[in-house]
Design an enzyme around this catalytic site. Structure first.
Site, PDB file in Angstrom:
ATOM      1  N   SER A 107      20.765   5.436 -14.314  1.00  0.00           N
ATOM      2  CA  SER A 107      20.239   5.916 -12.913  1.00  0.00           C
ATOM      3  C   SER A 107      18.723   6.148 -12.869  1.00  0.00           C
ATOM      4  CB  SER A 107      20.754   7.661 -12.552  1.00  0.00           C
ATOM      5  OG  SER A 107      20.233   7.910 -11.437  1.00  0.00           O
ATOM      6  N   GLY A 108      18.098   5.565 -12.159  1.00  0.00           N
ATOM      7  CA  GLY A 108      16.635   5.550 -11.898  1.00  0.00           C
ATOM      8  C   GLY A 108      15.982   4.340 -12.822  1.00  0.00           C
ATOM      9  N   THR A 112      18.736  -0.476  -7.527  1.00  0.00           N
ATOM     10  CA  THR A 112      18.489  -0.706  -5.915  1.00  0.00           C
ATOM     11  C   THR A 112      17.344  -1.619  -5.912  1.00  0.00           C
ATOM     12  OG1 THR A 112      19.713   1.314  -5.683  1.00  0.00           O
ATOM     13  CG2 THR A 112      18.569   0.357  -3.869  1.00  0.00           C
ATOM     14  N   ASN A 157      16.275  10.469 -10.248  1.00  0.00           N
ATOM     15  CA  ASN A 157      15.970   9.386  -9.457  1.00  0.00           C
ATOM     16  C   ASN A 157      15.652  10.095  -7.925  1.00  0.00           C
ATOM     17  OD1 ASN A 157      15.147   7.237  -8.016  1.00  0.00           O
ATOM     18  ND2 ASN A 157      17.188   6.093  -8.368  1.00  0.00           N
ATOM     19  N   SER A 160      18.084   8.131  -5.554  1.00  0.00           N
ATOM     20  CA  SER A 160      19.447   7.708  -6.256  1.00  0.00           C
ATOM     21  C   SER A 160      20.491   7.335  -5.244  1.00  0.00           C
ATOM     22  CB  SER A 160      19.675   9.067  -6.954  1.00  0.00           C
ATOM     23  OG  SER A 160      20.881   8.598  -8.101  1.00  0.00           O
ATOM     24  N   SER A 161      21.009   6.122  -5.609  1.00  0.00           N
ATOM     25  CA  SER A 161      22.329   5.656  -4.755  1.00  0.00           C
ATOM     26  C   SER A 161      23.660   6.804  -5.275  1.00  0.00           C
ATOM     27  CB  SER A 161      22.681   4.333  -5.217  1.00  0.00           C
ATOM     28  OG  SER A 161      21.487   3.488  -5.177  1.00  0.00           O
ATOM     29  N   GLY A 373      23.999   4.194 -11.415  1.00  0.00           N
ATOM     30  CA  GLY A 373      24.134   4.115 -12.540  1.00  0.00           C
ATOM     31  C   GLY A 373      24.725   4.923 -13.397  1.00  0.00           C
ATOM     32  N   GLU A 375      25.096   8.279 -15.527  1.00  0.00           N
ATOM     33  CA  GLU A 375      24.141   9.327 -15.500  1.00  0.00           C
ATOM     34  C   GLU A 375      24.956  10.477 -16.309  1.00  0.00           C
ATOM     35  OE1 GLU A 375      23.660   9.953 -11.228  1.00  0.00           O
ATOM     36  OE2 GLU A 375      25.336  10.897 -10.958  1.00  0.00           O
TER      37      GLU A 375
HETATM   38  N1  LIG Z   1      10.393  -3.121  -9.745  1.00  0.00           N
HETATM   39  C1  LIG Z   1       9.762  -1.940  -9.623  1.00  0.00           C
HETATM   40  N2  LIG Z   1       8.516  -1.745  -9.214  1.00  0.00           N
HETATM   41  C2  LIG Z   1       8.169  -0.587  -8.742  1.00  0.00           C
HETATM   42  N3  LIG Z   1       8.746   0.671  -8.964  1.00  0.00           N
HETATM   43  C3  LIG Z   1      10.080   0.536  -9.223  1.00  0.00           C
HETATM   44  C4  LIG Z   1      10.768  -0.658  -9.433  1.00  0.00           C
HETATM   45  N4  LIG Z   1      12.056  -0.610 -10.002  1.00  0.00           N
HETATM   46  C5  LIG Z   1      12.209   0.903  -9.560  1.00  0.00           C
HETATM   47  N5  LIG Z   1      11.209   1.185  -9.292  1.00  0.00           N
HETATM   48  C6  LIG Z   1      10.785   2.902  -9.207  1.00  0.00           C
HETATM   49  O1  LIG Z   1      11.949   3.139  -9.798  1.00  0.00           O
HETATM   50  C7  LIG Z   1      12.705   4.161  -8.782  1.00  0.00           C
HETATM   51  C8  LIG Z   1      14.227   4.362  -8.974  1.00  0.00           C
HETATM   52  O2  LIG Z   1      14.505   2.832  -8.809  1.00  0.00           O
HETATM   53  P1  LIG Z   1      16.122   2.571  -8.277  1.00  0.00           P
HETATM   54  O3  LIG Z   1      16.285   3.464  -7.023  1.00  0.00           O
HETATM   55  O4  LIG Z   1      16.300   1.256  -8.058  1.00  0.00           O
HETATM   56  O5  LIG Z   1      16.987   2.939  -9.332  1.00  0.00           O
HETATM   57  P2  LIG Z   1      18.460   2.834  -9.596  1.00  0.00           P
HETATM   58  O6  LIG Z   1      18.835   1.832 -10.783  1.00  0.00           O
HETATM   59  O7  LIG Z   1      19.170   2.410  -8.258  1.00  0.00           O
HETATM   60  O8  LIG Z   1      19.238   4.386  -9.751  1.00  0.00           O
HETATM   61  P3  LIG Z   1      20.345   4.936  -9.242  1.00  0.00           P
HETATM   62  O9  LIG Z   1      21.383   4.517 -10.219  1.00  0.00           O
HETATM   63  O10 LIG Z   1      20.099   6.503  -9.316  1.00  0.00           O
HETATM   64  O11 LIG Z   1      20.637   4.651  -7.787  1.00  0.00           O
HETATM   65  C9  LIG Z   1      12.402   3.497  -7.319  1.00  0.00           C
HETATM   66  O12 LIG Z   1      12.502   4.470  -6.326  1.00  0.00           O
HETATM   67  C10 LIG Z   1      10.746   3.053  -7.837  1.00  0.00           C
HETATM   68  O13 LIG Z   1      10.030   4.141  -7.523  1.00  0.00           O
HETATM   69 MG   LIG Z   2      20.303   2.872  -6.722  1.00  0.00          MG
END
Ligand SMILES: Nc1ncnc2c1ncn2[C@@H]1O[C@H](COP(=O)(O)OP(=O)(O)OP(=O)(O)O)[C@@H](O)[C@H]1O
Ligand SMILES: [Mg+2]
Length: 1001
Positions: A107-108, A112, A157, A160-161, A373, A375
Site C-alpha cells: 500500500s502506498g 494506482t 497512503n 489508498s485504493s 496492496g 498492508e
Molecule cells: N510516479 C509517481 N510520481 C509521483 N508521486 C507518486 C508516484 N507514484 C506514487 N506517488 C505518490 O504516492 C502516493 C501513493 O501512490 P498510489 O496511490 O499509487 O499507491 P498504491 O500502491 O496504489 O497504494 P494502495 O495499495 O494503498 O492503493 C500517490 O498519491 C503519490 O503521491
Molecule cells: Mg492504489
C-alpha cells in the site's frame, strides 16, 4: 541497438540483468538507491519494471516524454513506464493477442499512479477520432469517479485504493481504444462506518460536504462541516466482548494537506457527466451518499424496557423493533455499509455501460490490474485479511507465470537448465483457501453452523484445525517470546511479505455481512446472500486468475522507499524487505540464466519468414526446420539461441531486436512492392479498359469511314459505269469527252490482246486480231508496212515499260546497294529518258531480223578495244539467249549466256563493266570492256534475262581480263578529282572516277 543495450544511465545500471554481482542483494539495493536518489525511479529486470515511489512530482510524464517513448524499442531509451506501456501495445498490435499488466507492491508504493500513467499514455498515443476520443475521455475520467468512491486516506497512503480494480482496455485492429470494462473486487465497506485514527472515510463524503454547491447541500439537508457527521468523525467501539471497553477518537481527519476536496469534487462532477450519468442519476447518487451521512447521525436511547428508540430525529422514521441500543447501532451501521456497497457496485456497472464497445468487430485487450496492496496496521482486521490474501494470490500468479512456469518450460522443451530456488507461497495460499481445512472454510463454517458462534470460537477452531501450520500462530500456540506480542484474540499469519497479526474481532459479522430483516425490508433489499463474503471474494479471485492466465503477462513491481511518504528518503531495511518478498532477486536470477524471448516455431516463422528467401513466401517443411533455416540466414551465433521441442529460445533481447528491426525494414520494402504491384495491376486494368474503349471507338470510326468509302465507291462505280455505257454508245463517233476514256480502254485492251497473240511472221496477215474501229486505220497501215510489227512492239513496250522499271529497281538494289559508290545516284536515272532509251531499242529491233530472236533490252555503250583501249560507240542488245554488241545494224560480237562466266564492276563511281566470257578458241574474241551510262539497269537486266544473278563481282583496285585465250589485260580503278580514262604506262586501262564526296559537293 547493442550500444543502447549496454549503455548505462548517468547513475547505476538501467537493467539489473546487466548487474555484475547479480546474486547480491546489497548490489541490487545499491543500484536502486543510487538511481532513486537521482530521481531515476524506474529500472528493468529484463522486461519487468521496478518502480520506486518518488513521493514528489517528477517532470517525466509530459507529452514530450510520451512522444519520445512512442514506437521506440524497449531498451533503446532509459527505463520508463511509458516504454513498458508502448511495448505491450506494440506487441498486442503485432501479435494480435491479449495482455495484462500486473501492478503490484504494498500500500502506498505507487500502483494506482502507475496504472494512471499507463492509461494516460494510451490516451495520447492511440489513434484518435471523435468517437475514440469519447471512449478515451470516459476511460480517463472513470478513474477520479472510482477513486472518489473507492479510495480513502489511510495511514499508509493518502489515496489508498480500498477496492481491487481490474480494467480491460479494448483496442480495435488499428490500435484505437474502443471500449473498456472494469471489474471491482471487495470494497472495504467497514470504512463507511468507522476508520482508524488518522484515517478517513471514502473521499466522496468529504468532497460532497466541502465542495457541494449550496443548493445541493440544502436539498440534501447537509451542512458544510464534516465535524457534524459522525461517520466522518466517530467514536470507535472495539467489540471484542460486545462491550465498549475503549473509546478512541477515530477518523477525525477531515482535512488532509495532500487532498483538495473542493477541486476533486469539481472533477468528479465533470467526470460523471462525461460518463453519461443523467442529472437525475447524479442527484440520486448524492442523495444516497447524503443519506448515509444522515444515517450515521441517527442516535438511539434505551427506553424503559431497554429497547432502542430514536432520539427525537425529525427526518428519520424508524420501524420499531425490540433491539437493544447496541443492536440498533449495529443494524444502522450494517444498513449504511450495505447501501454504500450497493451504490458502489451500481456505479461500476454504470461506468461499464458507458465504456461498452458497441462495435463487435475483432478487438484485443490490455488489462490493468491495480489492486489494494499488501498492508500491515497496528490492528488488522477482516479487511486486511482479505487484502493480504488477495496479494498472496497475485504473488502466486507471478510465481506461476515467471519463476515456476519459466523453469518448467525449459525442462519441457529440453533446454539445459540449472534450477533457481525460490520461495513458493502456495503453502500460505493453501493455508487460507484450502477446502474444508483452510481459514476461509473454517470461517464460513463458523458463520453457518447452528449454535453460539463467536469470533473467539472461530479462533479456537482455527487453533484446533491448523494449529501446527508453520505459517500460523495464536496467543495460545505461541512460544513465550512470541506470546508477548500477541493479544488473546489475535492470530498471526506469516505471509510471503511478512508477518501480519489479525484481530479476530468482527470476522464473523463481516463475513456474514448481515442486515437485520427489518432493515432490509425498509429499504426493499430483497437479497439473501447464500455465500459468505470471504467465499465470494475467493471465487472472484479465482475468476480473476483465470482472466489473467489467458493473457500475456507484464509486470510493474512498485517499491515504497519509506513509510513517511517523504521524497529523497530511502529506507534500506524497508526496501530490502520488499525486494525480498516481491521475489525480485529470484526473478533476476532466472532472467540472467534464462532466455529473454521464446516463441513457438510456427509463430516465429510466420512473423520473420520474409527475412529469408528460402522461407518466403512459403516454407514447405516443418516450422522448426524453417526457423533453423531462417536463423542460419540471419547469422545467429550458437550461444544466442536454443532450439527447444516446440519453441525457439533467444537469449538476449538485442538479438531479437536486431531481427525485429530487419523485419520492420523488410516489411516496408514488401509493402512497397505489394503496393507497386497493386498499383501496376490497377493501372494495367485502367489501361486495358482504355485500350478496349479506344479499339471500340476506332472500330466504329473505321466502320463509319468504310461505309462512307463504300458509298463513295459505289457512287464512283455507278458514274464510271454510266460513262462506260455512254462511251460505248458513242464509240463510233469522233473522239470527244464522252467517249475518250472508253476508246482508250478499247485501245489498251486491243493492244494487250495483240501482244499475247502476235502472228509469228509478218507474212501471216490473216492471223492479226481484228482491230476495233478506233484502231482500224493503224491496223490497216500496219498490215501493209514491213515495220508495222515493230511499231506495235514499240507501242507495247511503251505501254508496259513502267512495270519493267519497277521490277528492275528492286533487283538492282539487292545487287549493288552499299557495294558500289555511285549506286545511290543511279536510282533516279531509271525512270528518265524513256523515249530516248526506247528509240535505240526500236532501231536495234531492226537488227532482230538478223538476230535469232526478239531483243529484250538494248542500251548504248562505249566499248574499249582490247588492244590499245580505243573507245567505240556501240549498242548492247540482250535477247533471250545471248547478248549482242552491235554497231548500227551490224553484230560485232555475240556472247551466249552459257559462255558468260562473270561480270566485274569496280566499287567506285565509274560506269565500267567487264563481261568475262569463256573462250577456248584463240580466234574467238575475248572479254568485253564496256562503259555504260545505264550500268545498273543494263547489268540487272542482263542478270535477269541470263539468269546470272550471282555472277556480278564488285572489285576494288584492278580487274584482270582475257584479251584472248592466254593473253591478259588489266583495268585499274581509282578515284580522283575528275573522271578520266586513259591507257597507263604499264599498259593497263586506268579508270579514274570522281569520288562521290566530291560529286556531292
Ligand atoms: N510516479 C509517481 N510520481 C509521483 N508521486 C507518486 C508516484 N507514484 C506514487 N506517488 C505518490 O504516492 C502516493 C501513493 O501512490 P498510489 O496511490 O499509487 O499507491 P498504491 O500502491 O496504489 O497504494 P494502495 O495499495 O494503498 O492503493 C500517490 O498519491 C503519490 O503521491
Ligand atoms: Mg492504489
Amino acid at each position: 541497438m547493442e550500444a543502447s543495450l549496454t549503455a548505462r544511465d548517468r547513475v547505476g545500471i538501467q537493467d539489473f540483468v546487466l548487474l555484475d554481482n547479480y546474486t547480491s542483494e546489497s548490489a541490487f539495493l545499491d543500484n536502486l538507491r543510487k538511481r532513486s536518489h537521482e530521481n531515476l525511479i524506474y529500472t528493468y529486470i529484463g522486461t519487468l519494471l521496478v518502480s520506486v515511489n518518488p513521493y514528489k512530482e517528477l517532470d517525466i510524464y509530459s507529452k514530450k516524454q510520451m512522444d519520445t517513448y512512442m514506437g521506440v524499442n524497449f531498451f533503446e531509451l532509459p527505463p520508463h513506464i511509458y516504454a513498458l506501456a508502448d511495448n505491450v501495445f506494440r506487441t498486442m498490435q503485432s501479435e494480435y493477442n491479449n495482455h495484462f499488466i500486473l501492478i503490484s507492491g504494498e500500500s502506498g508504493a505507487g500502483k494506482t499512479e502507475a496504472s494512471k500513467k499507463i492509461l494516460q499514455f494510451y490516451a495520447v498515443s492511440c489513434p484518435s477520432t471523435k468517437l475514440l476520443n469519447n471512449v478515451r475521455d470516459r476511460l480517463l475520467l472513470s478513474n477520479p469517479v472510482l477513486e472518489a468512491f473507492g479510495n480513502a486516506k489511510t495511514l499508509k497512503n493518502d489515496n489508498s485504493s480500498r477496492f481491487g480494480k481490474y480494467m480491460d482496455i479494448q483496442f480495435d485492429h488499428q490500435g484505437g481504444a474502443v471500449g473498456g470494462h472494469i471489474l471491482s473486487y471487495l470494497l472495504e465497506k467497514s470504512r463507511v462506518v468507522h476508520q482508524n485514527h488518522g484515517e478517513r472515510n471514502f473521499h466522496i463524503f468529504y468532497q460532497l460536504v466541502e465542495g457541494g454547491e449550496e443548493d445541493l447541500l440544502r436539498w440534501l439537508g447537509l451542512e458544510r462541516n464534516c465535524q457534524h457527521y459522525r461517520y466522518l468523525v466517530q467514536v470507535k467501539k472495539n467489540l471484542l466482548t460486545q462491550t465498549i471497553y475503549s473509546c478512541l477518537l477515530q477518523g477525525d481527519c477531515a482535512k488532509v494537506s495532500s487532498i483538495n476536496d473542493k477541486s476533486d469534487w469539481k472533477m468528479v462532477r465533470k467526470a460523471l457527466s462525461v460518463i453519461e450519468f443523467s442529472e437525475s442519476d447524479i442527484e440520486n447518487l448524492f442523495a444516497i451518499i447524503a443519506s448515509v451521512l444522515h444515517l450515521g447521525n441517527v442516535k438511539f436511547e434505551a427506553d424503559v424496557r431497554g429497547y432502542a428508540s430514536l432520539n427525537n430525529n425529525q427526518e428519520m422514521h424508524w420501524v420499531l423493533s425490540p433491539f437493544s441500543v447496541d443492536h440498533a447501532v449495529y443494524a444502522r451501521d450494517a444498513l449504511a455499509k450495505a447501501i454504500y456497497g450497493r451504490t458502489f457496485n451500481w456505479l461500476v456497472n454504470k461506468i461499464n455501460e458507458s465504456l461498452a464497445n458497441k462495435d463487435s468487430s475483432r478487438k484485443t485487450v490490455i488489462g490493468l490490474l491495480d489492486i489494494y496492496g499488501f498492508e500491515v496496521f497496528n490492528v488488522n482486521s477482516f479487511e486486511q485479511f482479505c487484502i493480504n490474501y488477495c496479494n498472496e494470490k497475485l504473488q502466486q500468479l507471478f510465481i506461476q507465470l515467471t519463476l515456476k512456469s519459466e523453469q518448467e518450460e525449459y525442462e519441457m522443451e529440453g533446454i539445459e537448465w540449472e534450477p533457481v530456488p525460490y520461495f513458493n507461497n502456495k503453502i500460505i495460499c493453501d493455508l487460507v483457501e484450502e477446502k474444508h481445512r483452510g481459514i476461509i472454510a473454517l470461517l464460513d463454517e463458523e458463520c453457518l453452523r447452528p449454535g453460539e458462534a463467536t469470533d473467539l470460537t472461530l479462533l479456537e477452531k482455527m487453533e484446533e484445525e491448523i494449529g501446527g501450520h508453520p505459517h500460523f500462530v495464536t496467543h495460545k500456540l505461541a512460544d513465550k517470546k512470541t506470546r508477548k506480542t500477541l493479544e488473546r484474540g489475535d492470530f498471526r499469519l506469516l505471509h510471503y511479505a511478512g508477518e501480519v497479526t489479525y484481530c479476530v474481532v468482527g470476522f464473523l459479522d463481516k463475513n456474514n455481512d448481515l442486515l437485520y430483516r427489518n432493515g432490509k425490508e425498509v429499504i426493499s433489499f430483497n437479497f439473501y446472500c447464500k455465500k459468505q463474503v470471504v467465499t465470494q471474494f475467493k471465487s472472484s479471485l479465482v475468476g480473476l486468475t483465470e482472466i489473467l492466465m489467458s493473457k500475456e503477462p507484464w509486470y510493474v513491481r512498485c517499491i515504497k522507499p519509506n513509510e513517511a511518504k517523504q521524497p529523497g528518503r530511502f529506507d534500506d531495511v524497508l526496501v530490502r524487505h520488499q525486494v525480498k518478498y516481491l521475489g525480485l532477486m529470484e526473478h533476476l536470477r532466472v532472467r540472467r540464466a534464462g532466455f529473454a524471448y521464446r516463441r513457438k516455431y510456427d509463430i516465429f516463422l510466420q512473423r520473420y519468414k520474409p527475412l529469408c528467401p528460402d522461407t518466403w513466401p512459403n516454407w514447405r517443411g516443418t516450422a522448426a526446420e524453417g526457423v533453423q533455416r531462417l536463423i542460419k540466414h540471419l547469422g545467429y551465433k550458437p550461444d544466442e539461441y536454443k532450439m527447444g521441442r516446440t519453441k525457439i529460445f533467444i537469449r538476449h533481447p538485442r538479438t531479437l531486436f536486431a531481427t525485429e528491426d530487419a523485419f520492420q525494414i523488410c516489411k516496408h520494402r514488401l509493402a512497397t512492392r505489394i503496393q507497386a504491384k497493386y498499383k501496376g495491376y490497377r493501372v494495367k486494368g485502367d489501361y486495358l479498359k482504355q485500350r478496349e474503349a479506344a479499339t471500340k471507338i476506332e472500330n466504329c470510326w473505321r466502320g463509319l469511314m468504310a461505309r462512307k468509302e463504300r458509298e463513295k465507291r459505289a457512287w464512283a462505280s455507278l458514274i464510271l459505269f454510266l460513262r462506260f455505257i455512254k462511251g460505248f454508245m458513242t464509240r463510233n463517233q469522233p473522239s470527244c469527252n464522252d467517249n475518250s476514256e472508253y476508246l482508250a480502254y478499247v485501245r489498251t485492251n486491243y493492244l494487250t490482246r495483240l501482244r499475247d497473240n502476235l502472228p509469228r511472221t509478218v507474212l501471216e496477215k490473216d492471223a492479226w486480231l481484228t482491230a476495233p474501229p478506233i484502231l482500224q486505220e493503224v491496223a490497216d497501215t500496219a498490215l501493209h508496212n514491213r515495220f508495222n510489227l515493230l511499231e506495235i512492239k514499240y507501242l507495247y513496250l511503251l505501254f508496259c515499260f513502267p512495270c519493267f522499271q519497277l521490277l528492275l529497281k528492286e533487283q538492282t538494289s539487292s545487287m549493288f546497294k552499299g557495294k558500289k559508290e555511285n549506286y545511290p545516284f543511279s536510282v533516279c536515272k531509271l525512270t528518265s529518258e524513256l523515249t530516248f532509251r526506247l528509240r535505240p531499242l526500236f532501231l536495234s529491233a531492226v537488227t532482230s531480223c538478223v538476230c535469232v530472236s526478239l531483243p529484250q533490252y538494248s542500251v548504248p555503250v562505249v566499248k574499249y578495244d582490247r588492244n590499245g583501249f580505243r573507245p567505240r560507240l556501240r549498242q548492247l542488245i540482250f535477247t533471250q539467249e545471248a547478248a549482242y554488241l552491235v554497231e548500227e545494224t551490224k553484230i560485232k560480237q555475240r556472247i551466249d549466256y552459257s559462255s558468260l562466266k562473270g561480270m566485274s564492276v569496280s566499287n567506285l563511281s565509274d560506269n565500267f563493266l567487264i563481261l568475262h566470257v569463256t573462250c577456248d578458241d584463240i580466234k574467238q574474241k575475248g572479254d568485253l570492256v564496256l562503259q555504260c551510262d545505264y550500268l545498273f539497269e543494263a547489268l540487272t537486266k542482263l542478270c535477269v534475262i541470263a539468269n546470272k544473278q550471282n555472277y556480278i563481282k564488285v572489285v576494288q583496285g584492278s580487274v584482270r581480263f582475257d584479251i584472248q585465250p592466254g593473253r591478259e589485260g588489266f583495268v585499274d580503278f581509282k578515284s580522283g578529282q575528275e573522271s578520266m580514262v586513259y591507257r597507263a604506262k604499264n599498259g593497263h586501262l586506268m579508270v579514274v572516277s570522281e569520288s562521290t564526296r566530291t560529286k556531292s559537293r
